[in-house]
Design a protein around this motif. Sequence first.
Motif, PDB file in Angstrom:
ATOM      1  N   TRP A 170       3.357   5.531  -2.880  1.00 44.76           N
ATOM      2  CA  TRP A 170       3.534   6.780  -2.139  1.00 44.76           C
ATOM      3  C   TRP A 170       4.983   7.133  -1.703  1.00 44.76           C
ATOM      4  O   TRP A 170       5.020   7.870  -0.785  1.00 44.76           O
ATOM      5  CB  TRP A 170       2.600   6.886  -0.979  1.00 44.76           C
ATOM      6  CG  TRP A 170       1.010   6.703  -1.542  1.00 44.76           C
ATOM      7  CD1 TRP A 170       0.362   5.632  -1.368  1.00 44.76           C
ATOM      8  CD2 TRP A 170       0.108   7.708  -1.666  1.00 44.76           C
ATOM      9  NE1 TRP A 170      -0.933   5.855  -1.562  1.00 44.76           N
ATOM     10  CE2 TRP A 170      -1.093   7.087  -1.881  1.00 44.76           C
ATOM     11  CE3 TRP A 170       0.410   9.280  -1.793  1.00 44.76           C
ATOM     12  CZ2 TRP A 170      -2.195   7.820  -2.382  1.00 44.76           C
ATOM     13  CZ3 TRP A 170      -0.705   9.878  -2.195  1.00 44.76           C
ATOM     14  CH2 TRP A 170      -2.067   9.378  -2.527  1.00 44.76           C
ATOM     15  N   GLU A 208      -0.827  11.698   9.031  1.00 43.81           N
ATOM     16  CA  GLU A 208      -2.324  12.193   8.740  1.00 43.81           C
ATOM     17  C   GLU A 208      -2.407  13.007   7.245  1.00 43.81           C
ATOM     18  O   GLU A 208      -3.158  12.718   6.781  1.00 43.81           O
ATOM     19  CB  GLU A 208      -2.622  12.948   9.747  1.00 43.81           C
ATOM     20  CG  GLU A 208      -2.638  12.223  11.458  1.00 43.81           C
ATOM     21  CD  GLU A 208      -2.931  13.057  12.652  1.00 43.81           C
ATOM     22  OE1 GLU A 208      -2.731  14.634  12.118  1.00 43.81           O
ATOM     23  OE2 GLU A 208      -3.389  12.631  13.579  1.00 43.81           O
ATOM     24  N   LYS A 248       0.573  -1.298  -0.155  1.00 44.84           N
ATOM     25  CA  LYS A 248      -0.015  -0.172  -0.072  1.00 44.84           C
ATOM     26  C   LYS A 248       0.996   1.094  -0.014  1.00 44.84           C
ATOM     27  O   LYS A 248       0.451   2.302  -0.689  1.00 44.84           O
ATOM     28  CB  LYS A 248      -0.970   0.158   1.376  1.00 44.84           C
ATOM     29  CG  LYS A 248      -1.748  -1.114   1.205  1.00 44.84           C
ATOM     30  CD  LYS A 248      -3.066  -0.776   2.515  1.00 44.84           C
ATOM     31  CE  LYS A 248      -4.104  -2.144   2.379  1.00 44.84           C
ATOM     32  NZ  LYS A 248      -5.062  -2.035   3.338  1.00 44.84           N
ATOM     33  N   GLY A 279      -4.826  10.470   0.413  1.00 45.52           N
ATOM     34  CA  GLY A 279      -5.242   9.272  -0.356  1.00 45.52           C
ATOM     35  C   GLY A 279      -4.563   7.922   0.223  1.00 45.52           C
ATOM     36  O   GLY A 279      -5.186   6.913  -0.276  1.00 45.52           O
ATOM     37  N   TYR A 280      -3.681   7.957   0.772  1.00 46.70           N
ATOM     38  CA  TYR A 280      -2.934   6.708   1.402  1.00 46.70           C
ATOM     39  C   TYR A 280      -3.990   5.832   2.313  1.00 46.70           C
ATOM     40  O   TYR A 280      -4.516   6.373   3.232  1.00 46.70           O
ATOM     41  CB  TYR A 280      -1.830   6.917   2.000  1.00 46.70           C
ATOM     42  CG  TYR A 280      -1.004   6.034   2.672  1.00 46.70           C
ATOM     43  CD1 TYR A 280      -0.483   4.900   2.162  1.00 46.70           C
ATOM     44  CD2 TYR A 280      -0.878   6.120   4.311  1.00 46.70           C
ATOM     45  CE1 TYR A 280       0.038   3.793   2.777  1.00 46.70           C
ATOM     46  CE2 TYR A 280      -0.351   5.087   4.990  1.00 46.70           C
ATOM     47  CZ  TYR A 280       0.525   3.926   4.209  1.00 46.70           C
ATOM     48  OH  TYR A 280       0.675   3.100   4.874  1.00 46.70           O
ATOM     49  N   GLU A 281      -4.086   4.648   2.082  1.00 46.68           N
ATOM     50  CA  GLU A 281      -4.834   3.733   2.844  1.00 46.68           C
ATOM     51  C   GLU A 281      -4.290   3.091   3.783  1.00 46.68           C
ATOM     52  O   GLU A 281      -4.803   1.837   4.474  1.00 46.68           O
ATOM     53  CB  GLU A 281      -5.774   2.752   1.745  1.00 46.68           C
ATOM     54  CG  GLU A 281      -6.487   3.723   1.107  1.00 46.68           C
ATOM     55  CD  GLU A 281      -7.552   3.022   0.009  1.00 46.68           C
ATOM     56  OE1 GLU A 281      -7.248   1.770  -0.098  1.00 46.68           O
ATOM     57  OE2 GLU A 281      -8.426   3.669  -0.679  1.00 46.68           O
ATOM     58  N   GLY A 282      -2.843   2.949   3.708  1.00 44.17           N
ATOM     59  CA  GLY A 282      -2.201   2.077   4.621  1.00 44.17           C
ATOM     60  C   GLY A 282      -2.137   2.438   6.046  1.00 44.17           C
ATOM     61  O   GLY A 282      -2.699   3.301   6.529  1.00 44.17           O
ATOM     62  N   GLY A 283      -1.281   1.750   6.747  1.00 42.82           N
ATOM     63  CA  GLY A 283      -1.127   1.978   8.439  1.00 42.82           C
ATOM     64  C   GLY A 283      -0.041   2.920   8.613  1.00 42.82           C
ATOM     65  O   GLY A 283       0.896   3.110   7.890  1.00 42.82           O
ATOM     66  N   TYR A 284      -0.088   3.256   9.994  1.00 43.59           N
ATOM     67  CA  TYR A 284       1.129   4.099  10.425  1.00 43.59           C
ATOM     68  C   TYR A 284       2.313   3.516  10.534  1.00 43.59           C
ATOM     69  O   TYR A 284       3.646   3.752  10.319  1.00 43.59           O
ATOM     70  CB  TYR A 284       0.691   4.642  11.830  1.00 43.59           C
ATOM     71  CG  TYR A 284       1.691   5.523  12.412  1.00 43.59           C
ATOM     72  CD1 TYR A 284       2.419   6.597  12.165  1.00 43.59           C
ATOM     73  CD2 TYR A 284       2.387   4.744  13.390  1.00 43.59           C
ATOM     74  CE1 TYR A 284       3.225   7.397  12.788  1.00 43.59           C
ATOM     75  CE2 TYR A 284       3.607   5.580  14.232  1.00 43.59           C
ATOM     76  CZ  TYR A 284       3.930   6.718  13.841  1.00 43.59           C
ATOM     77  OH  TYR A 284       4.740   7.249  14.421  1.00 43.59           O
ATOM     78  N   ARG A 337      -2.367  10.581   4.702  1.00 48.97           N
ATOM     79  CA  ARG A 337      -3.850   9.860   4.736  1.00 48.97           C
ATOM     80  C   ARG A 337      -4.793  10.761   3.895  1.00 48.97           C
ATOM     81  O   ARG A 337      -5.695  10.379   3.209  1.00 48.97           O
ATOM     82  CB  ARG A 337      -4.294   9.551   6.101  1.00 48.97           C
ATOM     83  CG  ARG A 337      -3.728   8.342   6.572  1.00 48.97           C
ATOM     84  CD  ARG A 337      -3.886   7.086   5.895  1.00 48.97           C
ATOM     85  NE  ARG A 337      -5.481   6.704   5.857  1.00 48.97           N
ATOM     86  CZ  ARG A 337      -5.758   5.901   7.068  1.00 48.97           C
ATOM     87  NH1 ARG A 337      -4.933   5.383   8.026  1.00 48.97           N
ATOM     88  NH2 ARG A 337      -7.236   5.582   7.062  1.00 48.97           N
TER      89      ARG A 337
END
Length: 499
Positions: free
Chosen positions: A61, A88, A57, A94-99, A91
Motif C-alpha cells: 500500500w 481509516e 502488510k 482493503g488495508y489490514e494492518g495497524g495504525y 482501511r
Amino acid sequence: MLVVETVAKIRRAYFVQHKPIKQICRELKLSRKVVRKVIRSEATAFRYTRSVQPAPKLGPWHDELDRMLTANTGKPARERLTLTRIFEALRGLGYEGGYDAVRRYAKTWKRQQASVTASAFVPLAFAPGEAYQFDWSHEIVLIAGVTTTVKVAHVRLCHSRMLFVRAYPRESQEMVFDAHDRVFAFFRGTCQRGIYDNMKTAVETIFVGRERAYNRRFLQMCSHYLVEPVACTPASGWEKGQVENQVGLVRERLFTPRVRVRSYNELNALLLDGVVAYAKTHPHPEQRDLTIWQAFEAERGALVPYAGRFDGFHAVPAAVSSTCLVRFDNNKYSVMASAIGRPVEVRAYAERIEIRQDGRVVAEHPRAFGRGQTVFDPWHYVPVLARKPGALRNGAPFKDWVLPAALERIRRKLAGSADGHRQMVEILTAVLGDGLSAVEAACAEALREGVHSADVVLNILARQREPPAPAPLLTPESLRLRHEPVADCARYDSLRRAP
C-alpha cells in the motif's frame, strides 16, 4: 540499549580505576561483548536505529499511501485530514494492518519531503537610499469602544531598517497614496526603488518573470516621487523579508495588549511615537554601534528629496439624485443644488470626499466608512429653501444645524413668528450673495438695535453694499485765489435806474 550513565560507569571503571573487563561485567551485570564495544569504540552514547523497517502488510500500500499524503499536503490547512482519517480511508480500501505502521511511514515520508522542499536563501545588502519595502497587515483594536479590524500600512528602509506604520479603515488605492505621502514626508525623502507584493491596487497583470502591468494611477504616484516599482514573485514573501518581519514586530510591541483609542488620529499618533521610540532604543542589526535611528539619520542624505504631496485620489463617476445626494461606497453625500441633472466625478481621498462637476468643486465632505450613512451640508440646500421655505422646519439636512451665534439668535427669535421660517430663509439666502461673515455682522448689528426681522437685516446688508461717498476734491495750491474779489452791486443798481 545502553544508557549514558552505564556507558560512563564502564569507561571510568576501565580507564580510571583500571578494572579488568571480567570484573566490570560482574559488577554491572553486562556481557563481555557489550563492555568491549564501549571500550573499543570510545563513544559516550549508543543509539539503536533500525536500518530496515519491515512492513509485511503496509508494503503493498506504499504507493496509495504516498498519493493520499501528497494530496492531503496540497490542501488548505483547514481542509487537511488527520492521520487517523487517512488510516481509516486506507482501511476502507482493503488495508489490514495497524495504525502504528501508517504513523511511522507517514513520519518518514514527511521528513523526506521536508528535506526535498527546504530552500536556501542568500542574505541581501542594500546601499543607503537604494530601496524600501511596503506591505499591509490586519490588526484588531478598540476604537471608541468598538472592536475594529484596521488595515496597517508598513514601510521599511532596507539600509537603515527605519520603520513606519499607519492605520487605515481600508486597503484601497487612495489609502496607498496617503500612506506613501505620509511616510515620504516623515522620511523627508524616498528611495530609488520600492519593493511590493502583487497587490491589486498596484499590479493589474502578472506576466512571466518580473514583467508586470502596473495600475496607471499607481505609476503616476511612483513617477511623482521618482520611485521605480518592483513587484515580488507571487507567493514569495521572503523577497521583502524585512517588512514581513516588521509586521510581527509591530504586532507584538504596538498592538499587544489590545489598543484602546478614541479615533484613527489618536491611534496613528500612538503608532508614530512607538516606532520612533523603538528606533531610538534598538541597535541596527548589522551596525551594532549605531541605533536604527542613528543609521536612519545617516541615510537621509542619500534619499531622493521629497517632491511634495501627490494628489492621490480614486475617481469614479456618479449621478446626482433629485434630493441633491450622490451615492459612493455605500454612503450618500450632499452636493450643491445647481449640480442636479448632470453627472459628477467623485474623488475619494483617504480622509475626505471631493465631488466635482465640469472641473468645479460642488461638494467636499469628511469621508464616512460605515454603511448607509448620509452626510449633509445644509448650505447645499439653501437655494431650494428659497422656493420651499417650509422645508426649513422638517428638512433632514437642517436637523441639528449649528449656525454662527448671531444667526442662531435670530433663528430662535423668529421661531415664534407666524412667518418666521420665511424670514429666516431670506436671511440664509442672502449668505449666497453676501457671504456668511457679512450676514453674521448684519445680524449682530440688528440685535444690538433690538430688532430681528429679515427686512432689517437685509436693509443693513444693502447699506453695506452701497458704494462709499466720493472723497472731496482738493484744489492745488497754484490754483487758489490770492485776492478774493469784493462784491460790488453799484453797477447793477445803475442799470436798474436807467430809463
